[in-house]
Design a protein around this motif. Sequence first.
Motif, PDB file in Angstrom:
ATOM      1  N   PHE A 183     -78.841 -15.834  25.143  1.00  0.00           N
ATOM      2  CA  PHE A 183     -78.752 -17.221  24.670  1.00  0.00           C
ATOM      3  C   PHE A 183     -77.614 -17.933  25.413  1.00  0.00           C
ATOM      4  N   ALA A 184     -77.989 -18.924  26.258  1.00  0.00           N
ATOM      5  CA  ALA A 184     -76.975 -19.692  27.000  1.00  0.00           C
ATOM      6  C   ALA A 184     -76.343 -20.674  26.017  1.00  0.00           C
ATOM      7  N   ASP A 185     -75.144 -20.313  25.577  1.00  0.00           N
ATOM      8  CA  ASP A 185     -74.477 -20.991  24.462  1.00  0.00           C
ATOM      9  C   ASP A 185     -73.423 -21.950  25.025  1.00  0.00           C
ATOM     10  N   GLU A 186     -73.785 -23.242  24.970  1.00  0.00           N
ATOM     11  CA  GLU A 186     -72.897 -24.217  25.625  1.00  0.00           C
ATOM     12  C   GLU A 186     -71.555 -24.394  24.918  1.00  0.00           C
ATOM     13  N   SER A 187     -71.404 -23.808  23.704  1.00  0.00           N
ATOM     14  CA  SER A 187     -70.086 -23.899  23.045  1.00  0.00           C
ATOM     15  C   SER A 187     -69.084 -23.056  23.833  1.00  0.00           C
ATOM     16  N   ILE A 215     -84.452 -15.350  28.397  1.00  0.00           N
ATOM     17  CA  ILE A 215     -83.260 -16.198  28.575  1.00  0.00           C
ATOM     18  C   ILE A 215     -83.570 -17.530  27.908  1.00  0.00           C
ATOM     19  N   LEU A 216     -82.681 -17.994  27.059  1.00  0.00           N
ATOM     20  CA  LEU A 216     -82.919 -19.237  26.308  1.00  0.00           C
ATOM     21  C   LEU A 216     -81.929 -20.322  26.745  1.00  0.00           C
ATOM     22  N   ILE A 217     -82.483 -21.445  27.188  1.00  0.00           N
ATOM     23  CA  ILE A 217     -81.681 -22.575  27.672  1.00  0.00           C
ATOM     24  C   ILE A 217     -82.031 -23.814  26.841  1.00  0.00           C
ATOM     25  N   GLY A 218     -81.026 -24.549  26.435  1.00  0.00           N
ATOM     26  CA  GLY A 218     -81.242 -25.723  25.580  1.00  0.00           C
ATOM     27  C   GLY A 218     -81.552 -26.989  26.370  1.00  0.00           C
ATOM     28  N   PRO A 219     -81.811 -28.086  25.639  1.00  0.00           N
ATOM     29  CA  PRO A 219     -82.118 -29.362  26.291  1.00  0.00           C
ATOM     30  C   PRO A 219     -80.842 -30.087  26.729  1.00  0.00           C
ATOM     31  N   GLU A 220     -81.025 -31.233  27.361  1.00  0.00           N
ATOM     32  CA  GLU A 220     -79.853 -32.003  27.836  1.00  0.00           C
ATOM     33  C   GLU A 220     -78.888 -32.307  26.694  1.00  0.00           C
ATOM     34  N   GLY A 221     -79.441 -32.515  25.494  1.00  0.00           N
ATOM     35  CA  GLY A 221     -78.575 -32.833  24.332  1.00  0.00           C
ATOM     36  C   GLY A 221     -77.965 -31.604  23.678  1.00  0.00           C
ATOM     37  N   GLY A 222     -78.283 -30.429  24.169  1.00  0.00           N
ATOM     38  CA  GLY A 222     -77.744 -29.194  23.604  1.00  0.00           C
ATOM     39  C   GLY A 222     -78.474 -28.769  22.334  1.00  0.00           C
ATOM     40  N   VAL A 240     -74.083 -16.001  25.371  1.00  0.00           N
ATOM     41  CA  VAL A 240     -73.216 -15.867  26.548  1.00  0.00           C
ATOM     42  C   VAL A 240     -72.770 -17.227  27.051  1.00  0.00           C
ATOM     43  N   SER A 241     -71.619 -17.193  27.729  1.00  0.00           N
ATOM     44  CA  SER A 241     -71.126 -18.392  28.402  1.00  0.00           C
ATOM     45  C   SER A 241     -71.473 -18.288  29.883  1.00  0.00           C
ATOM     46  N   LEU A 242     -71.802 -19.434  30.470  1.00  0.00           N
ATOM     47  CA  LEU A 242     -72.091 -19.464  31.917  1.00  0.00           C
ATOM     48  C   LEU A 242     -70.889 -20.000  32.692  1.00  0.00           C
ATOM     49  N   GLY A 243     -69.732 -20.007  32.054  1.00  0.00           N
ATOM     50  CA  GLY A 243     -68.527 -20.446  32.747  1.00  0.00           C
ATOM     51  C   GLY A 243     -67.925 -21.675  32.087  1.00  0.00           C
ATOM     52  N   ALA A 244     -66.834 -22.131  32.675  1.00  0.00           N
ATOM     53  CA  ALA A 244     -66.024 -23.174  32.040  1.00  0.00           C
ATOM     54  C   ALA A 244     -66.647 -24.558  32.126  1.00  0.00           C
ATOM     55  N   ARG A 245     -67.598 -24.728  33.059  1.00  0.00           N
ATOM     56  CA  ARG A 245     -68.180 -26.071  33.220  1.00  0.00           C
ATOM     57  C   ARG A 245     -69.474 -26.197  32.428  1.00  0.00           C
ATOM     58  N   LEU A 246     -69.753 -27.404  31.977  1.00  0.00           N
ATOM     59  CA  LEU A 246     -70.996 -27.680  31.259  1.00  0.00           C
ATOM     60  C   LEU A 246     -72.069 -27.957  32.307  1.00  0.00           C
ATOM     61  N   LEU A 247     -73.063 -27.085  32.378  1.00  0.00           N
ATOM     62  CA  LEU A 247     -74.084 -27.197  33.435  1.00  0.00           C
ATOM     63  C   LEU A 247     -75.275 -28.006  32.942  1.00  0.00           C
ATOM     64  N   ARG A 248     -75.957 -28.657  33.870  1.00  0.00           N
ATOM     65  CA  ARG A 248     -77.234 -29.269  33.507  1.00  0.00           C
ATOM     66  C   ARG A 248     -78.212 -28.157  33.172  1.00  0.00           C
ATOM     67  N   ALA A 249     -79.219 -28.498  32.346  1.00  0.00           N
ATOM     68  CA  ALA A 249     -80.138 -27.457  31.873  1.00  0.00           C
ATOM     69  C   ALA A 249     -80.809 -26.718  33.038  1.00  0.00           C
ATOM     70  N   ASP A 250     -81.196 -27.447  34.104  1.00  0.00           N
ATOM     71  CA  ASP A 250     -81.875 -26.778  35.226  1.00  0.00           C
ATOM     72  C   ASP A 250     -80.918 -25.818  35.944  1.00  0.00           C
ATOM     73  N   THR A 251     -79.674 -26.258  36.133  1.00  0.00           N
ATOM     74  CA  THR A 251     -78.682 -25.374  36.783  1.00  0.00           C
ATOM     75  C   THR A 251     -78.442 -24.144  35.911  1.00  0.00           C
ATOM     76  N   ALA A 252     -78.315 -24.370  34.602  1.00  0.00           N
ATOM     77  CA  ALA A 252     -78.023 -23.263  33.673  1.00  0.00           C
ATOM     78  C   ALA A 252     -79.139 -22.220  33.729  1.00  0.00           C
ATOM     79  N   ALA A 253     -80.402 -22.664  33.755  1.00  0.00           N
ATOM     80  CA  ALA A 253     -81.529 -21.722  33.772  1.00  0.00           C
ATOM     81  C   ALA A 253     -81.469 -20.847  35.019  1.00  0.00           C
TER      82      ALA A 253
HETATM   83  N1  SAM Z   1     -75.106 -31.870  25.542  1.00  0.00           N
HETATM   84  C1  SAM Z   1     -74.607 -30.544  25.487  1.00  0.00           C
HETATM   85  C2  SAM Z   1     -73.112 -30.570  25.219  1.00  0.00           C
HETATM   86  O1  SAM Z   1     -72.523 -31.590  25.499  1.00  0.00           O
HETATM   87  O2  SAM Z   1     -72.567 -29.552  24.813  1.00  0.00           O
HETATM   88  C3  SAM Z   1     -74.882 -29.835  26.825  1.00  0.00           C
HETATM   89  C4  SAM Z   1     -76.226 -29.283  26.997  1.00  0.00           C
HETATM   90  S1  SAM Z   1     -76.453 -28.555  28.605  1.00  0.00           S
HETATM   91  C5  SAM Z   1     -76.670 -29.960  29.590  1.00  0.00           C
HETATM   92  C6  SAM Z   1     -78.055 -27.878  28.531  1.00  0.00           C
HETATM   93  C7  SAM Z   1     -78.124 -26.379  28.238  1.00  0.00           C
HETATM   94  O3  SAM Z   1     -77.600 -25.638  29.326  1.00  0.00           O
HETATM   95  C8  SAM Z   1     -77.340 -25.908  27.042  1.00  0.00           C
HETATM   96  O4  SAM Z   1     -78.033 -26.095  25.817  1.00  0.00           O
HETATM   97  C9  SAM Z   1     -77.092 -24.439  27.347  1.00  0.00           C
HETATM   98  O5  SAM Z   1     -78.210 -23.645  26.989  1.00  0.00           O
HETATM   99  C10 SAM Z   1     -76.955 -24.443  28.859  1.00  0.00           C
HETATM  100  N2  SAM Z   1     -75.549 -24.503  29.314  1.00  0.00           N
HETATM  101  C11 SAM Z   1     -74.979 -25.472  30.069  1.00  0.00           C
HETATM  102  N3  SAM Z   1     -73.708 -25.142  30.379  1.00  0.00           N
HETATM  103  C12 SAM Z   1     -73.474 -23.937  29.809  1.00  0.00           C
HETATM  104  C13 SAM Z   1     -72.348 -23.064  29.792  1.00  0.00           C
HETATM  105  N4  SAM Z   1     -71.207 -23.344  30.428  1.00  0.00           N
HETATM  106  N5  SAM Z   1     -72.470 -21.886  29.119  1.00  0.00           N
HETATM  107  C14 SAM Z   1     -73.607 -21.561  28.474  1.00  0.00           C
HETATM  108  N6  SAM Z   1     -74.703 -22.357  28.462  1.00  0.00           N
HETATM  109  C15 SAM Z   1     -74.645 -23.526  29.123  1.00  0.00           C
END
Ligand code: SAM
Length: 266
Positions: A183-187, A215-222, A240-253
Motif C-alpha cells: 500500500f503506497a501510503d502518502e502519509s 500494489i495499491l496506488i491512490g488518486p490525485e486527491g489521496g 510503505v513510503s516511496l520517499g520524502a516527496r509527494l509523487l504524482r499517482a503515475d510516478t508512484a505506480a
Molecule cells: N493529495 C494527496 C496528498 O496531498 O497527500 C497526494 C496523493 S498522490 C498525488 C497519489 C498517490 O500516490 C497516493 O495516494 C499514494 O498512493 C501515492 N504516493 C505519492 N507519493 C507517495 C509517497 N511519498 N509515499 C507513498 N505513496 C505515495
Amino acid sequence: MTGSDQGGKLNEGRREAAVQIGVRLYVEADLAAGAEIPLDPAQAHYLRNVMRRAPGDAVRVFNGRHGEWRATIAALGKNKGTLAAEVQTRPQAEESDLWLLAAPIKRTAIDFVAAKATELGVSAIQPVITRRTAVSRVNVERMRANVIEAAEQCERLSVPEVREARPLADVLAAWPAERRILFADESRDGKPIAEALAAERRIMQPGASPRPWAILIGPEGGFAPEEMQRLRAMPVVLPVSLGARLLRADTAALAALAVWQAVMAS
Ligand code: SAM
C-alpha cells in the motif's frame, strides 16, 4: 555436454536468430508446429501497410500459454491473413504474479501507466474507484490495446489482464487471503519501500518464487481517512513510503513496481 545443455544452446541460438525478426505479435490461437494462426484486421493492416511485410516473411508470435514461436506469413490481404507457426523460440516461463490496483487518473496518464506497468511485469491491472477518485470513466478497451502493444515490444511472453473498474471497497471485501497488498501510503508513515520489501524477501525460501502481491496506488486527491484505516487493519497490507516527496499517482505506480521487481523478483 548433457542433452539439456545442448538443448539450452539450441534454444539460445534460435532465440538469437529470432530477435532479428523485428515484428512480434500477440495472438489468441494455440501455438504448435504447423498451426494456422488467423490475423485480425488490425494485425493484417499493421503487417501489410505499416511494416510492409509480405507472404513468406517471418514474424514472432506469443499467446501467453505456449511460449514464443517463429511463424511465416502464409497469406496477407487488406483486412485478413494467416500465419503458419514453425518453431518455438522460447518456452513459456513463470512470470511475476503482481497486480496493480490504481485509482483511475486522466486519459493519457492512465494509458501511459498501463503500458509502463506491462513493461514492469504486472500480471493484472485493476482500476479501483476510491472516495476521492475524480475520473469516472475508464476506457478498458483502450487500455487493453495499450498493454498488448507494450507486451509485444518488451519481449514479454504474456499480456496482463485489464479488469473493469470497481469500487475499492468491493475489491477489498473479496480480497484473496494469500495475496499481500503493498500500500503506497502518502502519509509516509510506512517503512521505506525497499526496506519493507527486503524484510519480506529475507523470509522467502531460497530460490522460491515470491507469493502473490498487489500494489495499491491512490488518486490525485489521496486516500480518504476511512480508506487508510480499513487498509491498515487488513493483515495482508504492508503500508510503505516511496520517499520524502509527494509523487504524482503515475510516478508512484511506476516507482513502486520498479522497486518490487528489483527486490522481490531479481
Ligand atoms: N493529495 C494527496 C496528498 O496531498 O497527500 C497526494 C496523493 S498522490 C498525488 C497519489 C498517490 O500516490 C497516493 O495516494 C499514494 O498512493 C501515492 N504516493 C505519492 N507519493 C507517495 C509517497 N511519498 N509515499 C507513498 N505513496 C505515495
